[in-house]
Design a protein around this motif. Structure first.
Motif, short mmCIF file in Angstrom:
data_model
loop_
_atom_site.label_atom_id
_atom_site.label_comp_id
_atom_site.label_asym_id
_atom_site.label_seq_id
_atom_site.Cartn_x
_atom_site.Cartn_y
_atom_site.Cartn_z
N SER A 40 0.84 -1.20 0.00
CA SER A 40 0.00 0.00 0.00
C SER A 40 0.87 1.25 0.00
O SER A 40 1.91 1.31 0.64
CB SER A 40 -0.93 0.01 1.22
OG SER A 40 -0.22 0.31 2.39
N LYS A 41 0.43 2.22 -0.74
CA LYS A 41 1.16 3.49 -0.85
C LYS A 41 1.31 4.14 0.53
O LYS A 41 2.34 4.72 0.84
CB LYS A 41 0.41 4.41 -1.81
CG LYS A 41 1.05 5.73 -2.02
CD LYS A 41 1.64 5.79 -3.38
CE LYS A 41 2.19 7.17 -3.63
NZ LYS A 41 3.23 7.13 -4.60
N GLU A 42 0.26 4.04 1.35
CA GLU A 42 0.30 4.67 2.68
C GLU A 42 1.43 4.10 3.53
O GLU A 42 2.18 4.84 4.16
CB GLU A 42 -1.05 4.48 3.40
CG GLU A 42 -2.20 5.21 2.78
CD GLU A 42 -2.84 4.45 1.61
OE1 GLU A 42 -2.39 3.32 1.30
OE2 GLU A 42 -3.78 5.00 1.02
N LEU B 51 4.90 5.15 2.17
CA LEU B 51 5.26 6.53 2.53
C LEU B 51 5.65 6.65 4.00
O LEU B 51 6.65 7.31 4.33
CB LEU B 51 4.10 7.48 2.21
CG LEU B 51 3.79 7.66 0.73
CD1 LEU B 51 2.51 8.48 0.56
CD2 LEU B 51 4.96 8.32 0.01
N LEU B 52 4.89 6.03 4.88
CA LEU B 52 5.20 6.10 6.32
C LEU B 52 6.54 5.45 6.65
O LEU B 52 7.37 6.03 7.37
CB LEU B 52 4.10 5.41 7.13
CG LEU B 52 2.80 6.16 7.29
CD1 LEU B 52 1.75 5.25 7.90
CD2 LEU B 52 3.00 7.40 8.14
N LEU C 75 -0.70 -2.78 10.12
CA LEU C 75 -1.72 -1.75 10.27
C LEU C 75 -2.49 -1.92 11.58
O LEU C 75 -2.81 -0.94 12.24
CB LEU C 75 -2.68 -1.77 9.08
CG LEU C 75 -2.12 -1.23 7.79
CD1 LEU C 75 -3.05 -1.54 6.63
CD2 LEU C 75 -1.85 0.26 7.89
#
Length: 64
Positions: free
Chosen positions: A15-17, A20-21, A53
């Motif tokens: 996932s892009k999220e 990035l994190l 997550l």
């Protein structure tokens, strides 16, 4: 492959999220982290995306 390159590769998730994190942490916080925090980050990267997550608060904030 050096340690940071290996970690950068492990930060690439589905996932892009998360990408990035994790990359942001690796570039900004990891270089100044103590050994305990670095070890916790390395262990965190072994989790699958859903578990990461679900448990992010434990790894980013530490146990309560």
């Amino acid at each position: 492959m050096d340690e940071l390159a290996k970690l950068r590769w492990q930060c690439r998730r589905g996932s892009k999220e998360l990408d990035l994190l994790l990359i942001h942490y690796l570039e900004t916080r990891y270089p100044v982290a103590d050994e305990k925090e670095k070890a916790r980050f390395t262990e965190m990267l072994k989790l699958d995306d859903l578990e990461l997550l679900a448990q992010h608060h434990v790894y980013w904030l530490g146990p309560s």
